[in-house]
Structures are given as C-alpha cells and as structure tokens.
Design a protein around this motif. Structure first.
Motif, PDB file in Angstrom:
ATOM      1  N   PRO A 109       0.814  -0.855   0.083  1.00  0.00           N
ATOM      2  CA  PRO A 109       0.475   0.128  -0.113  1.00  0.00           C
ATOM      3  C   PRO A 109       0.731   1.519   0.007  1.00  0.00           C
ATOM      4  N   LYS A 110       0.304   2.686  -0.090  1.00  0.00           N
ATOM      5  CA  LYS A 110       1.021   3.446  -0.295  1.00  0.00           C
ATOM      6  C   LYS A 110       1.365   4.255   0.941  1.00  0.00           C
ATOM      7  N   GLU A 111       0.641   3.420   1.469  1.00  0.00           N
ATOM      8  CA  GLU A 111       0.782   4.547   3.245  1.00  0.00           C
ATOM      9  C   GLU A 111      -0.090   2.754   3.881  1.00  0.00           C
ATOM     10  N   PHE A 112       0.741   3.055   5.428  1.00  0.00           N
ATOM     11  CA  PHE A 112       0.787   2.423   6.106  1.00  0.00           C
ATOM     12  C   PHE A 112       1.109   2.378   7.364  1.00  0.00           C
ATOM     13  N   ASP A 113      -0.366   1.504   8.608  1.00  0.00           N
ATOM     14  CA  ASP A 113       0.297   2.208   9.993  1.00  0.00           C
ATOM     15  C   ASP A 113      -0.093   1.022  10.885  1.00  0.00           C
ATOM     16  N   ALA A 114       1.409   0.217  11.629  1.00  0.00           N
ATOM     17  CA  ALA A 114       0.790  -0.724  11.878  1.00  0.00           C
ATOM     18  C   ALA A 114      -0.156  -1.120  13.392  1.00  0.00           C
ATOM     19  N   ARG A 115      -0.420   0.488  14.008  1.00  0.00           N
ATOM     20  CA  ARG A 115      -1.715   0.445  14.858  1.00  0.00           C
ATOM     21  C   ARG A 115      -2.762   0.331  14.588  1.00  0.00           C
ATOM     22  N   SER A 116      -3.018   1.025  12.920  1.00  0.00           N
ATOM     23  CA  SER A 116      -4.369   0.715  12.364  1.00  0.00           C
ATOM     24  C   SER A 116      -5.012  -0.708  12.104  1.00  0.00           C
ATOM     25  N   ALA A 117      -3.530  -1.645  11.238  1.00  0.00           N
ATOM     26  CA  ALA A 117      -3.481  -2.122  10.492  1.00  0.00           C
ATOM     27  C   ALA A 117      -3.884  -3.749  11.590  1.00  0.00           C
ATOM     28  N   TRP A 118      -2.847  -3.622  13.127  1.00  0.00           N
ATOM     29  CA  TRP A 118      -3.234  -4.673  14.086  1.00  0.00           C
ATOM     30  C   TRP A 118      -4.046  -3.769  15.330  1.00  0.00           C
ATOM     31  N   PRO A 119      -4.977  -3.164  15.256  1.00  0.00           N
ATOM     32  CA  PRO A 119      -5.180  -2.442  15.859  1.00  0.00           C
ATOM     33  C   PRO A 119      -6.122  -3.486  17.864  1.00  0.00           C
ATOM     34  N   HIS A 120      -6.248  -4.728  18.145  1.00  0.00           N
ATOM     35  CA  HIS A 120      -5.749  -4.947  18.709  1.00  0.00           C
ATOM     36  C   HIS A 120      -4.415  -5.225  19.348  1.00  0.00           C
ATOM     37  N   CYS A 121      -3.752  -4.974  18.918  1.00  0.00           N
ATOM     38  CA  CYS A 121      -2.421  -4.615  19.521  1.00  0.00           C
ATOM     39  C   CYS A 121      -2.050  -3.559  20.068  1.00  0.00           C
ATOM     40  N   VAL A 142      12.939  -5.115  22.405  1.00  0.00           N
ATOM     41  CA  VAL A 142      12.073  -5.287  22.996  1.00  0.00           C
ATOM     42  C   VAL A 142      10.478  -4.950  22.460  1.00  0.00           C
ATOM     43  N   GLU A 143      10.723  -4.070  22.072  1.00  0.00           N
ATOM     44  CA  GLU A 143       9.481  -3.526  21.910  1.00  0.00           C
ATOM     45  C   GLU A 143       8.693  -4.165  20.572  1.00  0.00           C
ATOM     46  N   SER A 144       9.568  -4.066  19.376  1.00  0.00           N
ATOM     47  CA  SER A 144       9.075  -4.574  18.265  1.00  0.00           C
ATOM     48  C   SER A 144       8.899  -6.134  18.513  1.00  0.00           C
ATOM     49  N   LEU A 145      10.109  -7.087  18.878  1.00  0.00           N
ATOM     50  CA  LEU A 145       9.201  -8.285  19.498  1.00  0.00           C
ATOM     51  C   LEU A 145       8.222  -8.029  20.030  1.00  0.00           C
ATOM     52  N   GLN A 146       7.617  -7.064  21.611  1.00  0.00           N
ATOM     53  CA  GLN A 146       6.265  -7.343  21.539  1.00  0.00           C
ATOM     54  C   GLN A 146       5.456  -7.113  20.777  1.00  0.00           C
ATOM     55  N   ASP A 147       5.665  -6.540  20.025  1.00  0.00           N
ATOM     56  CA  ASP A 147       4.680  -6.207  18.840  1.00  0.00           C
ATOM     57  C   ASP A 147       4.323  -7.661  18.164  1.00  0.00           C
ATOM     58  N   ARG A 148       5.474  -8.195  18.124  1.00  0.00           N
ATOM     59  CA  ARG A 148       5.242  -9.131  17.282  1.00  0.00           C
ATOM     60  C   ARG A 148       4.792 -10.369  17.513  1.00  0.00           C
ATOM     61  N   PHE A 149       4.351 -10.289  19.170  1.00  0.00           N
ATOM     62  CA  PHE A 149       4.494 -11.838  19.350  1.00  0.00           C
ATOM     63  C   PHE A 149       2.691 -10.996  19.423  1.00  0.00           C
ATOM     64  N   CYS A 150       1.967 -10.217  19.645  1.00  0.00           N
ATOM     65  CA  CYS A 150       0.647  -9.803  19.720  1.00  0.00           C
ATOM     66  C   CYS A 150      -0.130 -10.288  18.235  1.00  0.00           C
ATOM     67  N   ILE A 151       0.239  -9.513  17.024  1.00  0.00           N
ATOM     68  CA  ILE A 151       0.918  -9.916  15.537  1.00  0.00           C
ATOM     69  C   ILE A 151       0.528 -11.580  15.067  1.00  0.00           C
ATOM     70  N   HIS A 152       1.203 -12.339  15.350  1.00  0.00           N
ATOM     71  CA  HIS A 152       1.743 -13.953  15.599  1.00  0.00           C
ATOM     72  C   HIS A 152       0.713 -14.679  16.358  1.00  0.00           C
TER      73      HIS A 152
END
Length: 362
Positions: A109-121, A142-152
């Motif tokens: 996509p031309k724009e992307f924001d992980a906060r809205s892509a995975w709003p439950h995280c 640490v922040e990136s890893l914990q985000d990925r635990f929520c995403i996956h």
C-alpha cells in the motif's frame, strides 16, 4: 620436594592470583556511575538551542517544524549524547547475517500504519521512556518483539527491557552506555526475555533504575522476578531467529507489512532533539551519536514527500506525541541501512497461556 610437586604448587599459586585479579562476572559486580554524567564532568551546555529552532523554522525547504521540546528542557549536551546508545556493530558480525529481501511482485500500500493494521495490539501504540540510560538499542528491540507476539500469536505481552539491558552483558555491549541492536535479537533467541511484570524497568516503590538520574549506572542482573510466586525461566519469551533486512525501501516496507514493526538505527544530529512535526531531514547542528527506534509504517505527504513513521522512546513530551516522521527512500541519516528483527517463538507460550497459537514458527 620433587620438581613436579613444585611446578604444581607454582601453577596453583598463579591460578589463585589470576582469579583474584580477574573482574567479577557481569551481573555480580556492583555498578559504577558514569563520571561523564555527573556534575563535575561533561558539556553543561543545553541541548535545546533557540538558534537551531529559528534556523529550522526559517528554512524554506526544511519540511519540518522545530520547537522547545519539554522532554529535553533540562538536558545538557553530555546527557543527550549519552542516551544515544547505538554502538557500531563490527562488520565481522554483520557479514555472518544475510540481509532479508522480498519479491518485487509483492504489492504494497502507498500508506501503512501498524497501529491501524493491527488495532488489537495495544503495545504498538504505546510510547515508552528510556530516561537517562543509553538503552535505546534495548527498547526498540523489546518493543518490536512484543508487537510481533501480538501480531502472530494474538497476545498483548509487555516484555522486560531491564532483562535485556542488565543480563545480556558484553555480548550486547555496555548496557546503559550503549549496545548493538542485532545482538539484542540474538539474546532473544538464546536466552529469551521475561515479562515487564517480572522485571520492570522502573521499580514501583522508588527510583532505582537507569531512567531516574543522569548518573545512575546499568542495573545489576539478578535473574529473579520482582513479583512473588513468579519463576524467571517460566516468564521468558523467545525469538525464533535474528536477521537483518535489506536497505532497499521495498524490502523494509514488505517486512513491516508482513511481520510487524522492526528496529532501526540511525545517526542523530543536534537538530533532531528539537523535532516537533513534519518530515525530518538533517538541516543544522553537529553529529551526536547513534540511536535506535521502532519503525511502524510509511506514507507520503500532500506535498509528495515520502516518509517513514517511527515510534521513539522519549515519552510523549518529545516530538509528535512521541512519534516522528523521517524522509523515506534517501537513506536520511542512515535510517535504511541498519534494520533488524526476528520472529517470535511459541516456546513457553503454551505453558503461560494455554491453547494453540498463530503463524510464527516455533
């Protein structure tokens, strides 16, 4: 007395002397305050300078706005320089880690924001505070890893910066005096990282950790949970792997789009401390050091300028409520050349939460 017996005694004596002279293992030694951050040493000039603010805001092509960021109101140049804790990773280490790439056929996509892509995280949109410690390399990892635990795995888990900062030791660098981002991810693979509840960055009953005072040292590694009835080993969460991402913007975007936020390191100049809004580009001021942050998205302004969207760990009093944008596709301040990440592991997840989990490999 035989010659063999004498030799054995001399060897034993030498061993005792060498052990007594050797430094204590990391985590056992009492931390020593950094003398450069005390009142007696360092540059006492304030990092926030009105001349820089005026220069930025009068520049016709700056593309961003500078302001008196309250977060750094009382920071000296020495203190600001200290929190930029990314050390230059030896090439011998990086050469063993191939850079991940993606097919150009992948449409993004031309724009992307992980906060809205995975709003439950909820962790993706949480801005933290590293304080006076040069722990950015640990925070962004640490922040990136914990985000990925929520995403996956669909689990909001708050992980411990303090575990990584204090227990990784020389493998990761020098704790509050800086470290290597890729080695933080290797620590996740080998040792895992406990929850923040188990080992918090700040104590609940007083200021005991590095964010509190400018001269406070790297905390000692204790390997025990602050909460009673919690076992250190059982609170560990792991990464499957540790890898670099190609510096091509397409590859970086693809990695975020498919797997979640990544850790990036870049060069900070004096003017960056004054960032308030817009798309940052270095305009004025000297080089301060290396800094690591979490990259969560991208986009293009109405004026047609491509940018990266990033979360800093200087609390919400800095920048755009703790976030900033930086020019994309031009490797501004080296933002595209040191991107690292890893995939979360299911190890310990069944024990902690029960049931089956998402798509990441164990």
């Amino acid at each position: 007395m035989g010659s063999n017996c004498v030799q054995r005694r001399l060897l034993l004596l030498a061993l005792i002397i060498s052990c007594a002279a050797a430094p204590q293992a990391a985590g056992a030694a009492k931390p020593i305050p950094n003398p450069d951050l005390t009142v007696e040493g360092g540059d006492h000039s304030r990092i926030i300078q009105n001349d820089i603010i005026r220069t930025i805001n009068k520049h016709p092509n700056a593309g961003w706005t500078a302001a008196q960021n309250p977060y750094f109101a009382n920071y000296t140049i020495t203190q600001f320089n200290h929190i930029l804790g990314v050390k230059s990773t030896p090439w011998s280490v990086l050469s063993d880690i191939p850079a991940k790439t993606y097919s150009r056929s992948l449409e993004l996509p031309k724009e992307f924001d992980a906060r809205s892509a995975w709003p439950h995280c909820s962790t993706i949109g949480t801005i933290l505070d590293q304080g006076h410690c040069g722990s950015c390399w640990a925070f962004a990892a640490v922040e990136s890893l914990q985000d990925r635990f929520c995403i996956h795995f669909d689990r909001n888990i708050s992980l411990s910066v303090n575990d990584l900062l204090s227990c990784c030791g020389f493998m990761c660098g020098d704790g509050c005096d800086g470290g290597y981002p890729i080695m933080a991810w290797r620590y996740f693979v080998r040792n895992g990282v406990v929850t923040n509840e188990c080992d918090p960055y700040f104590d609940q009953t007083g200021c005991q950790h590095p964010g509190c005072e400018p001269a406070y040292p790297t905390p000692v590694c204790e390997k025990k949970c602050k909460v009673k009835n919690q076992a250190w080993r059982e609170k560990k969460h792991f990464s499957v792997n540790a890898y670099r991402v190609s510096s091509d913007p397409h590859d970086i975007m693809a990695e975020i789009y498919k797997n979640g936020p990544v850790e990036v390191a870049f060069t900070v100049y004096e003017d960056f401390a004054h960032y308030k809004s817009g798309v940052y580009k270095h305009i004025t001021g000297g080089m301060m050091g290396g800094h690591a942050v979490k990259l969560i998205g991208w986009g293009t302004t109405d004026a047609g300028e491509d940018y990266w969207l990033l979360a800093n760990q200087w609390n919400t009093g800095w920048g755009d409520d703790g976030y900033f944008k930086i020019s994309r596709g031009k490797n501004e301040c080296g933002i595209e050349e040191d991107v690292v990440a890893g995939m979360p592991s299911a190890k310990n997840m069944v024990r902690s939460y029960g049931g089956a989990f998402g798509t990441a490999a164990a």
